[in-house]
Design an enzyme around this catalytic site. Structure first.
Site, PDB file in Angstrom:
ATOM      1  N   GLU A 165       0.793  -1.189  -0.082  1.00 58.56           N
ATOM      2  CA  GLU A 165       0.043   0.010  -0.049  1.00 58.56           C
ATOM      3  C   GLU A 165       0.734   1.240  -0.113  1.00 58.56           C
ATOM      4  O   GLU A 165       0.312   2.353  -0.446  1.00 58.56           O
ATOM      5  CB  GLU A 165      -0.897   0.196   1.177  1.00 58.56           C
ATOM      6  CG  GLU A 165      -2.226  -0.990   1.055  1.00 58.56           C
ATOM      7  CD  GLU A 165      -1.906  -2.312   1.526  1.00 58.56           C
ATOM      8  OE1 GLU A 165      -0.500  -2.398   1.760  1.00 58.56           O
ATOM      9  OE2 GLU A 165      -2.754  -3.177   1.617  1.00 58.56           O
ATOM     10  N   LYS A 202     -17.186  -0.299   6.084  1.00 57.05           N
ATOM     11  CA  LYS A 202     -17.767  -1.247   4.941  1.00 57.05           C
ATOM     12  C   LYS A 202     -19.334  -1.224   4.633  1.00 57.05           C
ATOM     13  O   LYS A 202     -19.693  -1.134   3.566  1.00 57.05           O
ATOM     14  CB  LYS A 202     -17.377  -2.575   5.299  1.00 57.05           C
ATOM     15  CG  LYS A 202     -17.621  -3.549   4.274  1.00 57.05           C
ATOM     16  CD  LYS A 202     -17.122  -4.941   4.451  1.00 57.05           C
ATOM     17  CE  LYS A 202     -17.293  -5.924   3.329  1.00 57.05           C
ATOM     18  NZ  LYS A 202     -16.642  -7.397   3.661  1.00 57.05           N
TER      19      LYS A 202
END
Lengths: 578, 163
Positions: free
Chosen positions: A51, A163
């Site tokens: 990342e 989420k």
């Protein structure tokens, strides 16, 4: 009105913002977003291998284009891995939007699997951050995120998305706002006319002027305006590390980079100047040396978009001028053309004579700055790179000695060609940043100037280069040691190399490159450097890893003497280290 | 020098932590901090007292202004202003001490807001200096517990901090 899920809203927002490419890595918390990504074709996704690289690549994309770079990472380790990239962008004021997933809202605060307080973690290294609290607010959050990232003094913005905000079953009306109005955020759009006039009056009084231009000129797309005013006045121009390319590096009026490893003539001129015109530069400690001894005779004009950068370290700013450098410089040129005053030409030519004297005596290009010892000198590698690429390559640097050599010996004639982590000094930045640059400029040569230390910090991205066919050229200045650390240990710690060497355990970089499907070239002999460099750049569609064994004892000079003034410099090492 | 900086900011989650984080991140000092919503529920008013020379205070105000959540701010100490702090203090008040505590409390225009046979709980408002003086007058040995609100401030006269 169209009904979209939160994941679809994010992808649609990217499309509306004109984003063509994002860099990311999937994981549990962002799977809904990835599924929405899969089902659209406006935005291409580049799968990195770590990342940190996703953010550096978006950053390189942003630096080389001026557009907002975008990364997408998952919660927990995905988010924390992105932190170094975000901090890098923050220190150099690079516009980024980093979308991080988080655990579902009902689990936040329970130490759930892969949960991290991303808003808390990134707080000191973002321009702003948003935690999405309802699906309905996603369009306005995305609009604000892009607006904040690219306006005013640019910077990274994090959008943290639990989420459940992106669930495909939860559809809501989507309307993307056309404008943003934030009562708490109104960056200056123009400079104050009265201050501009004062600045010009002071500039025209100068007998020993210097224009000191920084990264703000590059970020503010004001290189043209800077060049125009510099040419109109005929004043010498020095650039900061971040400002290289803001004024053409091969122009005679350019007196080189200034600061810790700046050109002798640039630092002398700053110290002796009676008027300094600071443009989009922030009087960083790597420029000023000891701020108390900084340019004692100078009256200073300082243009910056960020009021907090003015009078932060150096206090004697006579004319502060808050505004975007592009519009302020354009206004100045216009006002200048209406005024019937010219700089004192005789004073100016005497000043140029003095500067040219310094240049001839100790200049980087005119004097013999280093002693060749039958080995490949790092300075010669950069000179050769400059010749072979006709000065037209994008140079993405890592951090260390090689970075300084690349800043000193490659002449940047255009802005956004020199890509480096100046503020944070992030080793591992070069290769992933170069991927973003290469994707943004598929037809241009892109070189990573690195060392065997830095390159190993994000070397996994060689795999990403294979997957997306990004033919970057890696110029590895291999001195088998952490060169800058070693240099300081030579200079200040009696040559005790604590944890700065690893010669016996380095990988075979040629084989490593080949393992990823790339070309590896080893260079050990100075006489073969140029031919092999030419061979490297002739392979336009291949990643080439040039492992160049340089003189391991070379130091970076000139170098300011710590705690001294701008002018106090060590010019060379009398002999090899020991 | 002691300063009172008054900040209007968006009443958003995370806004306060950005302000507080800024102070710790940049090494600025927080003497006291109060924060509550205003008559406009979208805005919070935060008052911070800090100590620093002009250079530090200039950076504090500039850096605060850079925070996206901060709408407006003023350094109240630059002009005429009112400053108030509230204290709740539990004081030993038994025997001969009891009358003395009451007298001291009257002198400072405090109010006894709770009573037990051995304790007075006193409420007092004023400048921080006045509250300090009251605690000194009572004497450390008699003080059982101190709760101070931190400073709130407002400009004198017609100057108004609003959006």
């Amino acid at each position: 009105m169209e009904l979209l899920s939160g994941g679809e809203m994010i992808m649609r927002a990217l499309k509306v913002e004109g984003v063509k490419m994002i860099f990311g890595y999937p994981g549990g918390a962002v799977l809904h977003i990835y599924d929405a990504l899969y089902q659209q074709d406006a935005v291409e996704h580049i799968l990195v291998r770590h990342e940190q690289a996703a953010v550096h690549a978006a950053d390189g994309f942003a630096r080389s284009t001026g557009e907002v770079g975008v990364s997408l990472v998952t919660s927990g380790p995905g988010a924390t891995n992105a932190i170094t990239g975000i901090a890098t962008a923050y220190m150099d004021s690079i516009p980024l939007v980093v979308i991080s997933g988080n655990v579902p809202s009902h689990l936040m605060g329970t130490d759930a699997f892969q949960e991290t307080d991303m808003i808390g973690c990134c707080r000191p290294i973002v321009k702003h951050s948003f935690l999405v609290r309802s699906i309905e607010e996603i369009p306005s959050v995305m609009k604000k995120a892009f607006h904040i990232a690219k306006s005013g003094r640019p910077g990274p913005v994090v959008v943290d998305v639990p989420k459940d905000m992106t669930a495909p079953t939860e559809k809501r009306p989507f309307e993307y706002p056309e404008t943003v109005k934030m009562r708490s955020y109104t960056p200056a759009l123009k400079g104050h006319a009265g201050q501009i006039r004062k600045a010009l009056d002071l500039l025209l009084e100068a007998r020993r002027p210097v224009i000191y231009a920084g990264g703000g000129v590059v970020l503010g797309d004001a290189a043209e305006e800077l060049t125009a005013i510099a040419k109109r006045l005929g004043y010498p121009v020095t650039n900061t590390l971040m400002g290289l390319g803001a004024f053409p590096g091969s122009d005679d009026q350019f007196i080189g980079m200034l600061g810790m490893h700046g050109f002798y003539e640039a630092n002398q001129a700053m110290h002796q100047a009676d008027v300094i015109f600071a443009v989009g530069a922030r009087f960083d400690d790597r420029v000023t040396n000891n701020p108390k001894k900084f340019c004692p005779n100078a009256r200073i004009v300082h243009i910056d978009i960020d009021p907090a950068s003015i009078q932060k370290t150096v206090r004697h700013i006579e004319v502060p001028l808050v505004g975007p450098v592009k519009s302020v410089l354009a206004d100045m040129v216009e006002m200048l053309n209406q005024m019937d005053v010219e700089p004192d030409q005789s004073a100016l030519s005497a000043w140029w004579e003095t500067i040219n004297g310094w240049r001839e005596k100790h200049g980087l290009w005119t004097g013999d700055r280093f002693t060749r010892r039958g080995k490949i000198m790092p300075q010669d590698v950069i000179r050769t790179l400059y010749e072979v690429t006709n000065g037209e390559a994008f140079i993405c640097s890592d951090v260390g000695q090689h970075q300084m050599f690349a800043a000193q010996y490659y002449k940047y004639d255009q802005p956004r060609r020199w890509i480096n982590s100046g503020g944070l000094g992030t080793m591992g930045f070069g290769l992933p940043a170069a991927m973003g640059v290469q994707l943004a400029h598929p037809e241009s040569p892109v070189a990573v100037v690195t060392g065997e230390g830095s390159i190993q910090m994000c070397i996994e991205e060689l795999s990403t280069c294979t997957q997306y066919n990004m033919p970057v050229k890696i110029i590895n200045l291999n001195n088998a040691a952490l060169g800058m650390v070693k240099q300081w240990q030579d200079m200040q710690y009696g040559g005790r190399y604590a944890a700065s060497t690893y010669a016996d355990s380095l990988p075979d970089f040629v084989k490593l490159a080949e393992a990823y499907g790339h070309v590896g070239i080893i260079v050990t002999d100075p006489s073969e450097l140029k031919a092999k460099m030419e061979q490297c750049f002739s392979m336009k569609d291949r990643v080439v890893f040039m492992d160049i064994y340089i003189d391991p004892d070379e130091h970076v000079y000139p170098m300011q003497i710590p705690t001294g003034s701008m002018k106090d410099m060590i010019l060379s090492k009398t002999g090899p280290t020991k | 020098m002691r300063r009172i900086i008054s900040v209007l900011m968006e009443n958003e989650p995370g806004a306060l932590s950005r302000v507080v984080g800024l102070f710790s991140q940049r090494g600025y000092n927080i003497e006291s901090l109060t924060v509550a919503p205003t008559e406009d529920s979208t805005l919070s008013r935060l008052t911070v007292t800090t100590i620093g020379d002009d250079i530090v205070i200039e950076q504090i105000t500039k850096q605060l202004n850079k925070l996206i959540d901060v709408v407006k701010l003023v350094d109240l100490t630059e002009g005429e202003h009112l400053e108030r702090e509230l204290i709740l203090i539990k004081i030993k008040a038994s025997g001969a001490q009891r009358a003395e505590v009451k007298r001291t409390c009257d002198i400072f225009r405090g109010q006894i807001v709770d009573v037990t046979p051995a304790i007075y709980t006193v409420q007092l408002t004023g400048t921080s200096d006045k509250l300090d003086a009251f605690i000194d007058a009572i004497g450390a040995s008699a003080v059982l517990e101190v709760v101070r609100s931190g400073v709130s401030g407002i400009a004198r006269g017609e100057r108004v901090l609003s959006v």
